[in-house]
Design a protein around this motif. Structure first.
Motif, PDB file in Angstrom:
ATOM      1  N   ALA A   1       3.914   0.255   2.985  1.00  0.00           N
ATOM      2  CA  ALA A   1       2.639   0.917   3.206  1.00  0.00           C
ATOM      3  C   ALA A   1       1.985   0.310   4.441  1.00  0.00           C
ATOM      4  O   ALA A   1       2.059  -0.902   4.651  1.00  0.00           O
ATOM      5  N   MET A   2       1.343   1.172   5.235  1.00  0.00           N
ATOM      6  CA  MET A   2       0.665   0.706   6.445  1.00  0.00           C
ATOM      7  C   MET A   2      -0.855   0.723   6.304  1.00  0.00           C
ATOM      8  O   MET A   2      -1.554   0.167   7.135  1.00  0.00           O
ATOM      9  N   THR A   3      -1.359   1.375   5.238  1.00  0.00           N
ATOM     10  CA  THR A   3      -2.800   1.468   5.023  1.00  0.00           C
ATOM     11  C   THR A   3      -3.123   1.088   3.581  1.00  0.00           C
ATOM     12  O   THR A   3      -2.238   1.050   2.715  1.00  0.00           O
ATOM     13  N   GLU A   4      -4.383   0.872   3.340  1.00  0.00           N
ATOM     14  CA  GLU A   4      -4.840   0.532   1.989  1.00  0.00           C
ATOM     15  C   GLU A   4      -4.507   1.641   0.994  1.00  0.00           C
ATOM     16  O   GLU A   4      -3.948   1.386  -0.078  1.00  0.00           O
ATOM     17  N   ASP A   5      -4.813   2.883   1.353  1.00  0.00           N
ATOM     18  CA  ASP A   5      -4.551   3.993   0.442  1.00  0.00           C
ATOM     19  C   ASP A   5      -3.057   4.206   0.212  1.00  0.00           C
ATOM     20  O   ASP A   5      -2.631   4.477  -0.910  1.00  0.00           O
ATOM     21  N   GLU A   6      -2.251   4.092   1.280  1.00  0.00           N
ATOM     22  CA  GLU A   6      -0.802   4.223   1.123  1.00  0.00           C
ATOM     23  C   GLU A   6      -0.260   3.165   0.160  1.00  0.00           C
ATOM     24  O   GLU A   6       0.655   3.439  -0.609  1.00  0.00           O
ATOM     25  N   ALA A   7      -0.834   1.969   0.209  1.00  0.00           N
ATOM     26  CA  ALA A   7      -0.372   0.885  -0.668  1.00  0.00           C
ATOM     27  C   ALA A   7      -0.615   1.229  -2.133  1.00  0.00           C
ATOM     28  O   ALA A   7       0.260   1.019  -2.985  1.00  0.00           O
ATOM     29  N   VAL A   8      -1.784   1.757  -2.435  1.00  0.00           N
ATOM     30  CA  VAL A   8      -2.102   2.109  -3.821  1.00  0.00           C
ATOM     31  C   VAL A   8      -1.190   3.231  -4.301  1.00  0.00           C
ATOM     32  O   VAL A   8      -0.653   3.177  -5.416  1.00  0.00           O
ATOM     33  N   ILE A   9      -0.971   4.226  -3.461  1.00  0.00           N
ATOM     34  CA  ILE A   9      -0.072   5.331  -3.824  1.00  0.00           C
ATOM     35  C   ILE A   9       1.340   4.815  -4.055  1.00  0.00           C
ATOM     36  O   ILE A   9       1.991   5.149  -5.051  1.00  0.00           O
ATOM     37  N   ALA A  10       1.832   3.965  -3.142  1.00  0.00           N
ATOM     38  CA  ALA A  10       3.193   3.426  -3.271  1.00  0.00           C
ATOM     39  C   ALA A  10       3.341   2.605  -4.550  1.00  0.00           C
ATOM     40  O   ALA A  10       4.379   2.664  -5.218  1.00  0.00           O
ATOM     41  N   ALA A  11       2.317   1.853  -4.904  1.00  0.00           N
ATOM     42  CA  ALA A  11       2.372   1.039  -6.128  1.00  0.00           C
ATOM     43  C   ALA A  11       2.460   1.916  -7.370  1.00  0.00           C
ATOM     44  O   ALA A  11       3.161   1.573  -8.327  1.00  0.00           O
ATOM     45  N   HIS A  12       1.776   3.037  -7.352  1.00  0.00           N
ATOM     46  CA  HIS A  12       1.849   3.961  -8.489  1.00  0.00           C
ATOM     47  C   HIS A  12       3.205   4.659  -8.566  1.00  0.00           C
ATOM     48  O   HIS A  12       3.707   4.894  -9.662  1.00  0.00           O
ATOM     49  N   GLU A  13       3.768   4.980  -7.400  1.00  0.00           N
ATOM     50  CA  GLU A  13       5.062   5.666  -7.384  1.00  0.00           C
ATOM     51  C   GLU A  13       6.199   4.768  -7.872  1.00  0.00           C
ATOM     52  O   GLU A  13       7.124   5.236  -8.512  1.00  0.00           O
ATOM     53  N   HIS A  14       6.137   3.487  -7.540  1.00  0.00           N
ATOM     54  CA  HIS A  14       7.162   2.528  -7.964  1.00  0.00           C
ATOM     55  C   HIS A  14       6.487   1.168  -8.135  1.00  0.00           C
ATOM     56  O   HIS A  14       6.383   0.407  -7.173  1.00  0.00           O
ATOM     57  N   PRO A  15       5.997   0.878  -9.336  1.00  0.00           N
ATOM     58  CA  PRO A  15       5.263  -0.373  -9.541  1.00  0.00           C
ATOM     59  C   PRO A  15       6.076  -1.598  -9.109  1.00  0.00           C
ATOM     60  O   PRO A  15       7.227  -1.765  -9.524  1.00  0.00           O
ATOM     61  N   PRO A  16       5.479  -2.432  -8.260  1.00  0.00           N
ATOM     62  CA  PRO A  16       6.210  -3.586  -7.744  1.00  0.00           C
ATOM     63  C   PRO A  16       6.178  -4.782  -8.699  1.00  0.00           C
ATOM     64  O   PRO A  16       5.276  -4.911  -9.523  1.00  0.00           O
ATOM     65  N   HIS A  17       7.181  -5.645  -8.540  1.00  0.00           N
ATOM     66  CA  HIS A  17       7.189  -6.934  -9.226  1.00  0.00           C
ATOM     67  C   HIS A  17       6.476  -7.979  -8.380  1.00  0.00           C
ATOM     68  O   HIS A  17       6.047  -9.014  -8.888  1.00  0.00           O
ATOM     69  N   LEU A  18       6.389  -7.711  -7.065  1.00  0.00           N
ATOM     70  CA  LEU A  18       5.758  -8.601  -6.088  1.00  0.00           C
ATOM     71  C   LEU A  18       5.162  -7.749  -4.985  1.00  0.00           C
ATOM     72  O   LEU A  18       5.741  -6.729  -4.604  1.00  0.00           O
TER      73      LEU A  18
ATOM     74  N   MET B   1      16.419  -7.499 -11.207  1.00  0.00           N
ATOM     75  CA  MET B   1      15.936  -6.535 -10.241  1.00  0.00           C
ATOM     76  C   MET B   1      14.514  -6.882  -9.864  1.00  0.00           C
ATOM     77  O   MET B   1      13.703  -7.163 -10.726  1.00  0.00           O
ATOM     78  N   CYS B   2      14.220  -6.855  -8.558  1.00  0.00           N
ATOM     79  CA  CYS B   2      12.882  -7.184  -8.075  1.00  0.00           C
ATOM     80  C   CYS B   2      12.476  -6.188  -7.000  1.00  0.00           C
ATOM     81  O   CYS B   2      13.051  -6.163  -5.911  1.00  0.00           O
ATOM     82  N   HIS B   3      11.491  -5.359  -7.340  1.00  0.00           N
ATOM     83  CA  HIS B   3      10.959  -4.393  -6.382  1.00  0.00           C
ATOM     84  C   HIS B   3       9.735  -4.997  -5.703  1.00  0.00           C
ATOM     85  O   HIS B   3       8.844  -5.525  -6.368  1.00  0.00           O
ATOM     86  N   VAL B   4       9.688  -4.897  -4.369  1.00  0.00           N
ATOM     87  CA  VAL B   4       8.600  -5.471  -3.586  1.00  0.00           C
ATOM     88  C   VAL B   4       7.876  -4.370  -2.830  1.00  0.00           C
ATOM     89  O   VAL B   4       8.510  -3.517  -2.201  1.00  0.00           O
ATOM     90  N   LEU B   5       6.552  -4.406  -2.878  1.00  0.00           N
ATOM     91  CA  LEU B   5       5.711  -3.556  -2.046  1.00  0.00           C
ATOM     92  C   LEU B   5       5.279  -4.385  -0.846  1.00  0.00           C
ATOM     93  O   LEU B   5       4.635  -5.435  -1.017  1.00  0.00           O
ATOM     94  N   ILE B   6       5.654  -3.941   0.352  1.00  0.00           N
ATOM     95  CA  ILE B   6       5.277  -4.621   1.586  1.00  0.00           C
ATOM     96  C   ILE B   6       4.158  -3.822   2.244  1.00  0.00           C
ATOM     97  O   ILE B   6       4.364  -2.681   2.664  1.00  0.00           O
TER      98      ILE B   6
END
Length: 117
Positions: free
Chosen positions: A32-49, A1-6
């Motif tokens: 995520a479309m913004t810097e803050d959204e990216a950090v929030i998304a990473a905390h909600e579901h930590p990415p592998h990439l 399984m590989c979760h990606v944050l784009i």
């Protein structure tokens, strides 16, 4: 399984990246479309990439990646950008690809950075 944050502020580009990565083994995605959204998304579901553009509608991709690494630890990153000079790919788990990007380049970077089980 590989979760990606784009991290990408152009929806069509984000969808294209998702399509390329899903064809080669990524199994789930956060966006995520913004810097803050990216950090929030990473905390909600930590990415592998993480894939990230550099210039975002609000903030910068490299700053988001730096914050995520500080808070969650290191993980591989593929910067996909028209501004490669704004990246500092000192980390061997970071690759910089220049837009427009080919699926072959994304595939090669993915296979280099993400261990296959």
């Amino acid at each position: 399984m590989c979760h990606v944050l784009i991290i990408e502020d152009e929806p069509l580009v984000a969808m294209n990246i998702e399509m390329m990565l899903s064809e080669i083994g990524a199994t789930s995605f956060s966006f995520a479309m913004t810097e803050d959204e990216a950090v929030i998304a990473a905390h909600e579901h930590p990415p592998h990439l993480i894939t990230s553009d550099v210039r975002l509608m609000d903030g910068h991709g490299p700053a988001a990646v730096r914050r995520i690494h500080e808070e969650l630890g290191p993980m591989p990153v593929i910067f996909i950008t028209a501004s490669p000079h704004d990246c500092d790919p000192d980390d061997p788990s970071t690759t910089v690809l220049v837009k427009p990007v080919s699926s072959e380049a994304v595939t090669a970077a993915f296979h280099r950075l993400v261990p296959v089980p």
